[in-house]
Design an enzyme around this catalytic site. Sequence first.
Site, PDB file in Angstrom:
ATOM      1  N   ASP A  95     -10.629 -16.857 -18.335  1.00  0.00           N
ATOM      2  CA  ASP A  95     -11.103 -16.359 -19.636  1.00  0.00           C
ATOM      3  C   ASP A  95      -9.909 -16.326 -20.587  1.00  0.00           C
ATOM      4  O   ASP A  95      -8.919 -17.018 -20.356  1.00  0.00           O
ATOM      5  CB  ASP A  95     -11.789 -14.994 -19.503  1.00  0.00           C
ATOM      6  CG  ASP A  95     -10.877 -13.927 -18.885  1.00  0.00           C
ATOM      7  OD1 ASP A  95      -9.639 -14.075 -18.955  1.00  0.00           O
ATOM      8  OD2 ASP A  95     -11.403 -12.942 -18.326  1.00  0.00           O
ATOM      9  N   SER A 144      -5.835  -5.811 -13.877  1.00  0.00           N
ATOM     10  CA  SER A 144      -6.808  -6.874 -13.606  1.00  0.00           C
ATOM     11  C   SER A 144      -6.175  -8.117 -12.987  1.00  0.00           C
ATOM     12  O   SER A 144      -6.886  -8.908 -12.352  1.00  0.00           O
ATOM     13  CB  SER A 144      -7.532  -7.255 -14.901  1.00  0.00           C
ATOM     14  OG  SER A 144      -6.597  -7.637 -15.905  1.00  0.00           O
ATOM     15  N   HIS A 182      -6.975 -14.226 -18.280  1.00  0.00           N
ATOM     16  CA  HIS A 182      -6.800 -14.196 -16.825  1.00  0.00           C
ATOM     17  C   HIS A 182      -6.804 -15.599 -16.218  1.00  0.00           C
ATOM     18  O   HIS A 182      -7.554 -16.467 -16.671  1.00  0.00           O
ATOM     19  CB  HIS A 182      -7.917 -13.363 -16.183  1.00  0.00           C
ATOM     20  CG  HIS A 182      -7.940 -11.949 -16.668  1.00  0.00           C
ATOM     21  ND1 HIS A 182      -8.837 -11.510 -17.617  1.00  0.00           N
ATOM     22  CD2 HIS A 182      -7.175 -10.878 -16.346  1.00  0.00           C
ATOM     23  CE1 HIS A 182      -8.636 -10.218 -17.855  1.00  0.00           C
ATOM     24  NE2 HIS A 182      -7.622  -9.814 -17.104  1.00  0.00           N
TER      25      HIS A 182
END
Length: 599
Positions: free
Chosen positions: A275, A36, A278
Amino acid sequence: MSFPRPIRSALAAALALACAPALAGEYAGTVFFGDSLTDAGHFKDQLPAPLQPIAGKFTTNPGLVWAEHVADYYGGDGRTDNQGGDNYAQGGSRVAVANGVAESTVSQAARYLAANGGKADPDVLYTVWTGANDIFAIAGAGAPVQETLATAVGGVVQIVGSLEAAGARYVLVPSMPDMGITPDAAAAGPLAQAALTQLASGYNDAMYGALAQAGHRVIPLDTFNMLREVLASPAAYGLRNVTETACLPPGGSSLACYPAAYVAPDAADTYLFADGAHPTGAVHAFLADYAVSVLEGPRLVSVVPHSATVIGRSRADQVAGHILARPEAEGLRWWGGLRADNQRYGHADLYDGVAPAGLFGIDWSDGRGLVAGTFVGHGRLDADFGLGRGDFTQTESTLGGFVGWYGERAWVNAQASYTRLDVEVNREVAMGPAVRRHAGDTDGRNTAFGVSGGYAFGEGAVRHGPVAALLWQQVELDGWRESNLSSSALAYPELSLDSLVGSLGWQASYDAGAFVPYARATWDHEFEDAPAQARARLQTLPDLEYAVPGLDIDGDYGTLVLGARFGLFGLAADLGARTTVGRKGGSDNGVFLSLSGGF
């Protein structure tokens, strides 16, 4: 002889002629594998239709992730592969374990190679950034520590090995960030933070150690320390919140985060985290700036030995011109010369600078065509790296000698010189509003040998004929380390550059008595290949020397010289200008004045 910057810039503008197209990019493309932290929107089409145009990345959408910035810089396609790009990263990916959420990173690389006939383009920049979800499997799901880390590390080695076996030469492998600094880790308490920090650090040590042991020379990025440095001085990077999340609701995933879900209108630019795990779009831009600085730093310092050879050729031309212009008078004479040279490459995006220099010498002639002498010189190049990436200063002191013979029509001369170089390099790394400055200095030397000759046809005032020259130079610079120790500070090994330039052309002159104008045009060819790669080390990862593509500067070009010889206050004078033409990506220009007189 250093000019202030405004005068330097004006002189550069006055001397520089139109430059050929910019230097070609050093990579043929970019390909990314990972999770991610690199995912450019793999799951976008799984979001509700209204969100698909504005969300789908694990950051403050619709901002770019770091891989997209890097791809844009090098002319690649950073879009996710399921949208036609070259970014195979998927959020949730583990290194070598299929988890039902995302394809493993090993599988991503295998799928890429299969789609490309098992070949990896040697001129493409590949990136492998993976392992975070394996660490989360340990910290959150209780996966066995040693077995999980060993499998993940082995997977990275497998990916890099498969890419290199398929032909890849440039593989970027960032370290795992300090996962203990994330909001999720902080919410779990100090013990969880310490455990995640230790896991990330141990994974990094094991990964780089295993890659080195397997003989893989990768390009490292120390994101572990880089993000810690941002956290320690957030205001310098324009950040005002480094502990909370930019996206609502807290605890949710940034995959569906878009401007209406920001905690504040400027959150994407002023928060460290999107978040709980990240980074925001602003921090992704910092990461890209950091990556580009590591990739470009070694190439920038490769400019320095090249610039020394350019100055060396200009000096050799002036010495050869003095021998040809010397009056036939028997006995000792003195001579001196001044030059102002300009170097401009990549439309100044690579570098440009002005190099004033002086020469002084004594020579002797037997009055029948034989001449010999010595000379000393001193000069200084003040140059700027393009795109605000810093500058360098190169001071030179030269000792040399020459011998020549000139007859009624033919002439030939030879020269040798040794130049001591003192180099100061200031490299600037811009990361958002913050600018890191890394200074370094080193010593070096330029050893040169040259021969030139020609023949003159014609009778009376007009003379013309062929000219030829050969100049060999070897530039060597000692290694050095940059100041301001941090994740972006580099250390460089010894640099060496050999140059052998052959020139062939035609020269013409008109003897009007007291005034003799002349012109010379040559085609020039560099016979030596520049080093194919440039090397450096991150000072925070000192055991990992890495290589990036070296400078690719056009070795075929022309040189034009226009000048005149005349008497000036009882002295013999030679005044002129020279420029290179037809050189892709660069030009070297200058003016010169030589004076000589008897004792």
